[in-house]
Design a protein around this motif. Structure first.
Motif, PDB file in Angstrom:
ATOM      1  N   VAL A 283      37.546 -27.675 -11.381  1.00  0.00           N
ATOM      2  CA  VAL A 283      37.848 -28.649 -12.438  1.00  0.00           C
ATOM      3  C   VAL A 283      37.814 -30.055 -11.863  1.00  0.00           C
ATOM      4  O   VAL A 283      38.398 -30.317 -10.805  1.00  0.00           O
TER       5      VAL A 283
ATOM      6  N   GLU B 264      42.122 -41.977 -15.428  1.00  0.00           N
ATOM      7  CA  GLU B 264      41.726 -43.299 -15.919  1.00  0.00           C
ATOM      8  C   GLU B 264      42.942 -44.215 -16.050  1.00  0.00           C
ATOM      9  O   GLU B 264      42.874 -45.407 -15.818  1.00  0.00           O
ATOM     10  N   GLN B 265      44.080 -43.630 -16.463  1.00  0.00           N
ATOM     11  CA  GLN B 265      45.312 -44.406 -16.611  1.00  0.00           C
ATOM     12  C   GLN B 265      45.973 -44.558 -15.241  1.00  0.00           C
ATOM     13  O   GLN B 265      45.800 -43.704 -14.368  1.00  0.00           O
ATOM     14  N   ALA B 266      46.761 -45.602 -15.065  1.00  0.00           N
ATOM     15  CA  ALA B 266      47.480 -45.778 -13.798  1.00  0.00           C
ATOM     16  C   ALA B 266      48.728 -46.613 -14.032  1.00  0.00           C
ATOM     17  O   ALA B 266      48.782 -47.394 -14.982  1.00  0.00           O
TER      18      ALA B 266
ATOM     19  N   ARG C 109      51.449 -45.957 -15.254  1.00  0.00           N
ATOM     20  CA  ARG C 109      51.870 -45.806 -16.648  1.00  0.00           C
ATOM     21  C   ARG C 109      53.351 -45.441 -16.747  1.00  0.00           C
ATOM     22  O   ARG C 109      54.051 -45.970 -17.589  1.00  0.00           O
TER      23      ARG C 109
ATOM     24  N   THR D  36      52.000 -39.321 -12.902  1.00  0.00           N
ATOM     25  CA  THR D  36      52.235 -37.991 -13.463  1.00  0.00           C
ATOM     26  C   THR D  36      51.018 -37.074 -13.326  1.00  0.00           C
ATOM     27  O   THR D  36      51.184 -35.860 -13.232  1.00  0.00           O
ATOM     28  N   ILE D  37      49.823 -37.624 -13.343  1.00  0.00           N
ATOM     29  CA  ILE D  37      48.638 -36.761 -13.241  1.00  0.00           C
ATOM     30  C   ILE D  37      48.341 -36.432 -11.771  1.00  0.00           C
ATOM     31  O   ILE D  37      47.894 -35.327 -11.457  1.00  0.00           O
TER      32      ILE D  37
ATOM     33  N   LEU E 289      50.832 -33.743 -11.215  1.00  0.00           N
ATOM     34  CA  LEU E 289      50.380 -32.497 -11.842  1.00  0.00           C
ATOM     35  C   LEU E 289      49.265 -31.862 -11.017  1.00  0.00           C
ATOM     36  O   LEU E 289      49.219 -30.638 -10.845  1.00  0.00           O
TER      37      LEU E 289
ATOM     38  N   THR F 132      38.921 -43.570 -11.974  1.00  0.00           N
ATOM     39  CA  THR F 132      38.133 -44.546 -12.725  1.00  0.00           C
ATOM     40  C   THR F 132      39.073 -45.571 -13.346  1.00  0.00           C
ATOM     41  O   THR F 132      40.283 -45.384 -13.372  1.00  0.00           O
ATOM     42  N   SER F 133      38.486 -46.631 -13.883  1.00  0.00           N
ATOM     43  CA  SER F 133      39.233 -47.646 -14.625  1.00  0.00           C
ATOM     44  C   SER F 133      40.466 -48.095 -13.832  1.00  0.00           C
ATOM     45  O   SER F 133      40.382 -48.373 -12.646  1.00  0.00           O
ATOM     46  N   HIS F 134      41.632 -48.178 -14.496  1.00  0.00           N
ATOM     47  CA  HIS F 134      42.840 -48.667 -13.810  1.00  0.00           C
ATOM     48  C   HIS F 134      43.153 -47.849 -12.554  1.00  0.00           C
ATOM     49  O   HIS F 134      43.721 -48.377 -11.591  1.00  0.00           O
TER      50      HIS F 134
ATOM     51  N   VAL G  82      35.543 -30.460 -17.066  1.00  0.00           N
ATOM     52  CA  VAL G  82      35.937 -31.863 -16.861  1.00  0.00           C
ATOM     53  C   VAL G  82      37.177 -32.119 -17.700  1.00  0.00           C
ATOM     54  O   VAL G  82      37.148 -31.974 -18.916  1.00  0.00           O
ATOM     55  N   TRP G  83      38.264 -32.485 -17.036  1.00  0.00           N
ATOM     56  CA  TRP G  83      39.516 -32.777 -17.747  1.00  0.00           C
ATOM     57  C   TRP G  83      39.785 -34.274 -17.638  1.00  0.00           C
ATOM     58  O   TRP G  83      40.077 -34.794 -16.566  1.00  0.00           O
ATOM     59  N   GLN G  84      39.692 -34.949 -18.758  1.00  0.00           N
ATOM     60  CA  GLN G  84      39.890 -36.408 -18.790  1.00  0.00           C
ATOM     61  C   GLN G  84      41.344 -36.698 -19.131  1.00  0.00           C
ATOM     62  O   GLN G  84      41.819 -36.369 -20.216  1.00  0.00           O
ATOM     63  N   TRP G  85      42.070 -37.315 -18.203  1.00  0.00           N
ATOM     64  CA  TRP G  85      43.488 -37.616 -18.434  1.00  0.00           C
ATOM     65  C   TRP G  85      43.672 -39.058 -18.851  1.00  0.00           C
ATOM     66  O   TRP G  85      42.852 -39.894 -18.569  1.00  0.00           O
TER      67      TRP G  85
END
Lengths: 126, 138, 108
Positions: free
Chosen positions: A3, A8-10, A12, A21-22, A25, A41-43, A123-126
């Motif tokens: 997987v 993308e978030q950071a 947070r 948290t990701i 996890l 990616t991103s932030h 692909v798991w997009q968080w």
């Protein structure tokens, strides 16, 4: 099953959780035998550059004992065999392209993301 | 679809905050319509979706008392999906991240919702035909 | 060849990542995959034919097949005749069918 965890978030809930948290996890699932590859990616590209723990929060007479240490969490993931890749374009558009990523993190450009997606089972997009 | 297919969903948003919540429940309902077994791993704020003490209220701005307003509650949505799954003869499993439950104090959940960890997400995903992660957004 | 369904909840007017997501869909298409993109929630706001988004126009002219969630369109009172010609209306069950078919379904 392999997987790709796309983060993308950071920053947070890092204040309350004392981690991302990701990322947490992912460490937990890795401990349960998950075969993971992480794409920052991103932030979240900032996590590839983490140098020190987050500053401790304090409110009134309450003071945080263990602020998030993303660098350590990323290193632990790498040490556990999880590949970590960061998107170079996302670093560059934030003016961070010249900074040194943590050892063991691979950089790819956006055009290479499709190849990475095709290389895994989900692909798991968080 | 093939007989007995199973789908896993991971969801992170609390009730009453985001359009993702109703989209997520529409997906679960559609999965049951398709005859699929459904696994849910609720992470972060999503553990409050099954909180047993959610309470409907009247709404004076709407000019309706509690009975007339029939305010939606996510615990009732979950219960409705549980009943639908039973009627359809498919499985509907719901696991909340236990640490997320503790820190939010939403330990009392409706029947049929369990407590677990990210290891359960991995077990769900490994055994399922496919998995959809719906991450939260700032 | 892999089959992808990208669920696009973000729009290009308020969320800068959306054009990157459109570009990723096109990149997956160019790599030889079958790619569909379903607009949901605020993501459908770009589907109006008078909406202005060069990145979305580029997506519509690519090999990616674009759909819009009928529920999100109805919430916003967007009618079929107002949409870009290359945007097809779909129900949410499209996602379930893709998952059951083994497609890689990714939420943006």
């Amino acid at each position: 099953m392999k997987v790709l965890q796309v983060i993308e978030q950071a920053f947070r809930a890092t204040g309350e959780e004392q981690d991302d948290t990701i990322v947490w996890l992912s460490r937990s699932m890795r401990g349960a035998g998950a075969d993971l590859h992480i794409l920052l990616t991103s932030h979240a590209v900032s996590y590839a550059l983490a140098k020190a723990g987050s500053p401790a929060l304090s409110f009134g007479d309450w003071r945080q004992a263990h602020p998030a240490d993303i660098r350590n969490d990323i290193r632990e993931l790498l040490a556990s065999g999880v590949e970590i890749t960061v998107v170079q374009d996302d670093l560059e558009e934030r003016g961070l392209g010249a900074k040194q990523c943590l050892q063991g993190i691979r950089q790819i450009c956006r055009d290479e993301i499709a190849t990475l997606y095709d290389s895994v089972d989900q692909v798991w997009q968080w | 679809m093939k007989e007995g297919q199973t789908l896993t969903f991971a969801f992170m948003d609390p009730p009453f905050e985001s359009a993702r919540t109703s989209t997520f429940f529409r997906l679960l309902d559609a999965a049951l319509d398709a005859g699929a077994n459904v696994n849910v791993f609720a992470y972060e704020g999503a553990v409050a979706l099954s909180f047993a003490h959610q309470s409907a209220h009247g709404n004076s701005i709407h000019g309706r008392d509690a009975g007339e307003e029939a305010h939606p509650l996510s615990r009732e949505w979950i219960a409705a999906l549980q009943r639908k799954a039973a009627h359809c003869g498919v499985q509907f499993q719901w696991i909340n991240c236990g640490l997320c439950v503790d820190e939010r104090g939403v330990n009392e959940v409706i029947d049929g919702c369990g407590r677990g960890s990210p290891a359960d997400l991995w077990k769900f995903a490994s055994a399922a035909d496919n998995t959809l992660v719906i991450g939260t957004r700032d | 060849m892999n089959h992808y369904l990208i669920i696009q909840s973000q729009d290009p007017f308020t969320q800068a990542r959306a054009p990157h997501h459109y570009a990723l869909a096109q990149s997956l298409d160019r790599a030889g995959n079958s790619v569909r993109l379903l607009l949901v929630q605020h993501g459908v706001s770009v589907a109006h034919r008078a909406a202005s988004s060069p990145a979305f126009d580029e997506l519509l002219n690519s090999g990616v097949h674009v759909f819009a969630d009928e529920h999100a369109l109805a919430e916003r009172n967007l009618r079929a005749q107002e949409l870009h010609a290359n945007v097809n209306i779909a129900g949410i069950e499209m996602v379930i069918q893709a998952l059951l078919s083994g497609d890689r379904v990714i939420w943006h």
